[in-house]
Design a protein around this motif. Structure first.
Motif, short mmCIF file in Angstrom:
data_model
loop_
_atom_site.label_atom_id
_atom_site.label_comp_id
_atom_site.label_asym_id
_atom_site.label_seq_id
_atom_site.Cartn_x
_atom_site.Cartn_y
_atom_site.Cartn_z
N LYS A 89 0.83 -1.21 0.00
CA LYS A 89 0.00 0.00 0.00
C LYS A 89 0.86 1.26 0.00
CE LYS A 89 -4.05 -1.91 2.29
NZ LYS A 89 -4.88 -1.90 3.51
N VAL A 92 2.13 1.77 -3.49
CA VAL A 92 1.05 2.28 -4.34
C VAL A 92 0.89 3.79 -4.12
CG1 VAL A 92 -1.46 2.24 -4.70
CG2 VAL A 92 -0.19 0.10 -4.56
N SER A 143 0.70 3.43 -9.95
CA SER A 143 -0.23 3.46 -8.83
C SER A 143 -1.55 2.78 -9.17
CB SER A 143 -0.47 4.91 -8.40
OG SER A 143 -1.31 4.95 -7.28
N ILE A 144 -2.08 3.05 -10.34
CA ILE A 144 -3.35 2.45 -10.74
C ILE A 144 -3.21 0.94 -10.85
CG2 ILE A 144 -4.98 2.23 -12.68
CD1 ILE A 144 -4.60 5.30 -13.06
N ILE A 147 -3.33 -0.31 -7.37
CA ILE A 147 -4.66 -0.13 -6.76
C ILE A 147 -5.60 -1.25 -7.20
CG2 ILE A 147 -6.74 1.31 -6.84
CD1 ILE A 147 -4.87 3.75 -6.72
N ILE A 148 -5.48 -1.65 -8.46
CA ILE A 148 -6.34 -2.72 -8.97
C ILE A 148 -6.15 -3.97 -8.13
CG2 ILE A 148 -6.66 -4.31 -10.92
CD1 ILE A 148 -6.06 -1.85 -12.74
N MET A 150 -4.71 -4.05 -4.95
CA MET A 150 -4.95 -3.78 -3.53
C MET A 150 -6.43 -3.61 -3.19
SD MET A 150 -2.06 -4.10 -2.24
CE MET A 150 -2.61 -3.76 -0.59
N SER A 151 -7.25 -3.30 -4.18
CA SER A 151 -8.67 -3.09 -3.88
C SER A 151 -9.32 -4.34 -3.29
CB SER A 151 -9.42 -2.64 -5.14
OG SER A 151 -9.40 -3.67 -6.11
N GLY A 152 -8.88 -5.50 -3.71
CA GLY A 152 -9.46 -6.72 -3.17
C GLY A 152 -8.65 -7.39 -2.08
N ASP A 154 -7.59 -6.41 1.06
CA ASP A 154 -8.10 -6.37 2.44
C ASP A 154 -9.28 -7.32 2.62
OD1 ASP A 154 -6.26 -4.55 3.45
OD2 ASP A 154 -7.45 -2.83 2.81
N SER A 155 -10.18 -7.34 1.64
CA SER A 155 -11.33 -8.24 1.78
C SER A 155 -10.90 -9.70 1.69
CB SER A 155 -12.40 -7.92 0.73
OG SER A 155 -11.89 -8.13 -0.57
N LYS A 156 -9.90 -10.00 0.88
CA LYS A 156 -9.40 -11.39 0.79
C LYS A 156 -8.78 -11.81 2.12
CE LYS A 156 -6.65 -14.51 -1.98
NZ LYS A 156 -7.69 -15.35 -2.54
#
Length: 171
Positions: A89, A92, A143-144, A147-148, A150-152, A154-156
Motif C-alpha cells: 500500500k 502504491v 499506482s493504478i 490499486i487494482i 490492492m482493492s481486493g 483487504d477483503s481477501k
C-alpha cells in the motif's frame, strides 16, 4: 531485442532520473504483490490448517486461557496473511508522489531553459516538458496498477481469517 532496450533507455532519458526511481519502485511494488499472490495460492492454507489443528488438539476450549490461545492463533494467521500488505500500500501511494517529484524537476528544467534563452529555444523547453509529464504518467500508471490489486486484498485477508475463525468456533 536490442531495439527494445534502446527504446527503454530513450524513454528513461526523456523522463529524467526520477523515472528510473519510479521504475524501481514499481518493480518492488509488483514483487510484493506477486509474493502475496504466491502466499495465498501456495502457503496460506497450510498456515491455516496448522492453526486449526493446534486448536483442535486442545481438550479445553471454554476457559479464559483457551480463548487467549484461540485469539493468539487467529492473530498469527492474520499477521501472516497481512505480511507485506502495508508495504505494498505504501508503494502504491508512493508512485504518484514520485511522479509529482518528476513533474517538479521537469518544470525546473523548463524554467532554467527559459531563463537562459529568454524563452526563445522551444526545442530545449520541450525536453523539460517531457521530463515533467512522463514521470507523472508513469507514477499514475504504476499506482493504478497497484490499486487494482490492492482493492481486493483487504477483503481477501479478512475472508481468509474469518474462515479460520469460523473453523475454530467455540462449541
Amino acid at each position: 531485442m536490442d531495439l527494445g532496450l534502446n527504446d527503454l533507455q530513450a524513454f528513461l532519458e526523456r523522463g529524467g532520473p526520477v523515472l528510473l526511481v519510479i521504475m524501481v519502485a514499481t518493480f518492488v511494488m509488483w514483487a510484493l504483490i506477486l509474493e502475496r499472490l504466491f502466499y495465498f495460492r501456495f502457503a496460506h492454507q497450510s498456515v491455516a490448517d496448522e492453526a486449526i489443528a493446534e486448536w483442535n488438539a486442545r481438550s479445553d476450549r471454554k476457559s479464559v486461557l483457551a480463548h487467549w490461545v484461540r485469539d493468539k492463533l487467529i492473530s498469527e494467521v492474520r499477521a501472516k496473511a497481512e505480511a507485506n500488505v502495508s508495504m505494498t500500500k505504501a508503494m502504491v501511494a508512493l508512485a504518484p508522489l514520485l511522479g509529482l517529484l518528476g513533474t517538479v524537476t521537469g518544470m525546473v528544467t523548463v524554467f532554467d531553459v527559459m531563463a537562459i534563452t529568454d524563452g526563445a529555444d522551444a526545442k530545449a523547453m520541450s525536453g523539460g516538458v517531457s521530463r515533467a509529464t512522463i514521470p507523472t504518467m508513469a507514477g499514475m500508471v504504476a499506482s493504478i496498477s497497484g490499486i487494482i490489486f490492492m482493492s481486493g486484498m483487504d477483503s481477501k485477508v479478512n475472508r481468509l481469517v474469518q474462515k479460520v475463525e469460523d473453523e475454530m468456533e467455540i462449541r
